[in-house]
Scaffold this motif. Structure first.
Motif, PDB file in Angstrom:
ATOM      1  N   GLY A  49       0.770  -1.155  -0.072  1.00  0.00           N
ATOM      2  CA  GLY A  49      -0.061  -0.180  -0.088  1.00  0.00           C
ATOM      3  C   GLY A  49       0.850   1.237  -0.082  1.00  0.00           C
ATOM      4  N   ARG A  50       0.239   2.300   0.481  1.00  0.00           N
ATOM      5  CA  ARG A  50       1.214   3.650   0.848  1.00  0.00           C
ATOM      6  C   ARG A  50       2.256   3.294   1.710  1.00  0.00           C
ATOM      7  NH1 ARG A  50       1.562   7.895  -2.594  1.00  0.00           N
ATOM      8  NH2 ARG A  50       1.824   9.292  -1.069  1.00  0.00           N
ATOM      9  N   LYS A  51       3.709   3.606   1.426  1.00  0.00           N
ATOM     10  CA  LYS A  51       4.613   3.563   2.463  1.00  0.00           C
ATOM     11  C   LYS A  51       4.677   4.801   3.082  1.00  0.00           C
ATOM     12  CE  LYS A  51       7.537   1.795  -0.726  1.00  0.00           C
ATOM     13  NZ  LYS A  51       6.526   1.637  -1.907  1.00  0.00           N
ATOM     14  N   ILE A  52       4.609   4.895   4.403  1.00  0.00           N
ATOM     15  CA  ILE A  52       4.719   5.872   5.197  1.00  0.00           C
ATOM     16  C   ILE A  52       5.795   5.917   6.117  1.00  0.00           C
ATOM     17  CG2 ILE A  52       3.462   7.818   6.714  1.00  0.00           C
ATOM     18  CD1 ILE A  52       2.075   7.178   4.042  1.00  0.00           C
ATOM     19  N   GLY A  53       6.761   6.896   6.037  1.00  0.00           N
ATOM     20  CA  GLY A  53       8.006   6.942   6.828  1.00  0.00           C
ATOM     21  C   GLY A  53       8.078   7.991   8.137  1.00  0.00           C
ATOM     22  N   TYR A  54       7.948   7.588   9.180  1.00  0.00           N
ATOM     23  CA  TYR A  54       8.186   8.578  10.414  1.00  0.00           C
ATOM     24  C   TYR A  54       9.570   9.062  10.651  1.00  0.00           C
ATOM     25  CZ  TYR A  54       5.176  10.172  14.190  1.00  0.00           C
ATOM     26  OH  TYR A  54       4.392  11.048  15.072  1.00  0.00           O
ATOM     27  N   VAL A  55       9.877  10.464  10.415  1.00  0.00           N
ATOM     28  CA  VAL A  55      11.051  10.666  10.600  1.00  0.00           C
ATOM     29  C   VAL A  55      11.221  11.536  11.892  1.00  0.00           C
ATOM     30  CG1 VAL A  55      12.720  12.673   9.789  1.00  0.00           C
ATOM     31  CG2 VAL A  55      10.951  11.632   8.164  1.00  0.00           C
ATOM     32  N   HIS A  56      12.093  10.461  12.507  1.00  0.00           N
ATOM     33  CA  HIS A  56      12.374  10.705  14.306  1.00  0.00           C
ATOM     34  C   HIS A  56      13.488  11.492  14.178  1.00  0.00           C
ATOM     35  CE1 HIS A  56       8.702   9.094  15.846  1.00  0.00           C
ATOM     36  NE2 HIS A  56       8.984   7.995  14.927  1.00  0.00           N
ATOM     37  N   PHE A  57      14.527  11.406  13.216  1.00  0.00           N
ATOM     38  CA  PHE A  57      15.918  11.759  13.147  1.00  0.00           C
ATOM     39  C   PHE A  57      16.421  12.006  11.896  1.00  0.00           C
ATOM     40  CE2 PHE A  57      16.015   7.242  14.394  1.00  0.00           C
ATOM     41  CZ  PHE A  57      16.685   6.728  13.283  1.00  0.00           C
ATOM     42  N   LEU A  58      17.397  12.697  11.758  1.00  0.00           N
ATOM     43  CA  LEU A  58      18.313  12.925  10.364  1.00  0.00           C
ATOM     44  C   LEU A  58      19.898  12.772  10.840  1.00  0.00           C
ATOM     45  CD1 LEU A  58      16.583  16.273   9.299  1.00  0.00           C
ATOM     46  CD2 LEU A  58      16.305  14.050   8.439  1.00  0.00           C
TER      47      LEU A  58
END
Length: 335
Positions: free
Chosen positions: A64-73
């Motif tokens: 399905g839609r791949k969602i990424g949660y950006v907790h750090f860079l």
């Protein structure tokens, strides 16, 4: 949902993930079917951590839609972990590659949208949704309960107490917190957290020595269960987080929700989202001034207490529940 965030205690990524799962189960059990770390066919695959097995799963059908949660860079990891070259560059490359595998990213602070654009990720594929905390778990206790907690942890009644939370590491500004304790022996300092990543922690050797033998007015209770954190916030007069780099720490929201006045390092990210609801300092000397001012001016302390509770309303569970539901629904409608 795909996450290994709760395997390592004492880190904000795990707290944010846990709060979101609880929110979905509480508010949308009849509308959203959630499975965790299972490779079934899904409308949405939401990745909270960047495990290599999760990366490989993005190539499988039915995601399905791949969602990424950006907790750090990459830049927010500097000062957190000691990663030798060339492994550091490889890891940073992998991190951005993981984010680029996503159809859409969620950031917890709008300041980091421009950083992701710099890495070549399109603005229209990034959405800002802040962290939140549950008022059920984090709330202000009665004066009598606060007094009992101080007794429990050996803190004298009436002694001005400052709490900091998070991993014990350079990036969190723990050395500055320690220096403040030395400069202000009349105050009680408490840092709740530990070395979640052991010897990989930046500054581990020196910080470990202080944790083992701290100044008499500095308490290190170590990593505690999340259920106990409400008590620690409530025994403090002020929450101080001298971090040099953050996305949007859960600890600030937890302090707000408990009505604790907040002091932070003067960072762009805080100015962008919570300006006017905390005191700021650029260095140890300025933090010292802030703490003395709050200790000497009960009216200012009361004003910040009210500002914390005011800001907590925006970052409440109920408010963010509607935002998350609308986001997921829009993603399933995206072709």
């Amino acid at each position: 949902m795909f996450s290994s965030a709760t395997k390592i205690k004492g880190q904000g990524v795990g707290s944010a993930y846990t709060e979101l799962i609880k929110l979905l189960q509480k508010h949308f059990a009849d509308k959203i079917q959630v499975s965790i770390n299972k490779l079934g066919v899904a409308d949405i695959s939401h990745y909270h951590t960047i495990d290599f097995k999760f990366f490989l799963s993005t190539f499988l059908p039915g995601r399905g839609r791949k969602i990424g949660y950006v907790h750090f860079l990459p830049e927010t990891l500097e000062g957190s972990l000691k990663i030798p070259q060339p492994f550091k560059q490889i890891f940073f490359w992998y991190l951005i590659t993981f984010y680029k595998r996503m159809d859409h990213l969620v950031v917890v602070n709008p300041c980091f949208i421009k950083d992701l654009e710099r890495y070549g990720i399109a603005r229209e594929n990034i959405t800002y949704i802040p962290n939140f905390v549950s008022k059920t778990e984090f709330h202000e206790l009665t004066p009598a309960r606060k007094e009992a907690l101080r007794q429990k942890y050996g803190i004298a009644q009436g002694r001005f107490t400052i709490i900091g939370t998070g991993q014990v590491q350079e990036r969190k500004g723990v050395p500055d917190f320690i220096e403040l304790a030395r400069r202000l022996p009349q105050f009680q300092f408490v840092w709740v957290g530990g070395f979640s990543f052991g010897k990989m922690t930046d500054g581990y050797t020196q910080l470990k020595k202080v944790v083992a033998d701290p100044p008499t007015n500095l308490l290190f209770p170590g990593i505690v269960e999340r259920e106990q954190m409400n008590a620690f916030y409530n025994l403090a007069d002020v929450f101080l987080l001298p971090s040099f780099n953050e996305l949007f720490p859960m600890s600030v929201l937890e302090a707000f929700s408990c009505g604790v006045p907040v002091v932070l390092r003067d960072l762009e990210l805080y100015r962008a989202i919570i300006a006017g609801h905390y005191l700021a300092g650029k260095n140890v000397a300025e933090f010292e001034m802030c703490l003395k001012k709050l200790a000497d001016q009960p009216q200012l302390l009361k004003q910040l207490h009210e500002k914390s509770l005011e800001e907590a309303k925006y970052y409440s569970e109920d408010n963010l529940a509607a935002i998350w539901y609308d986001f997921y629904r829009e993603q399933t409608e995206t072709v």
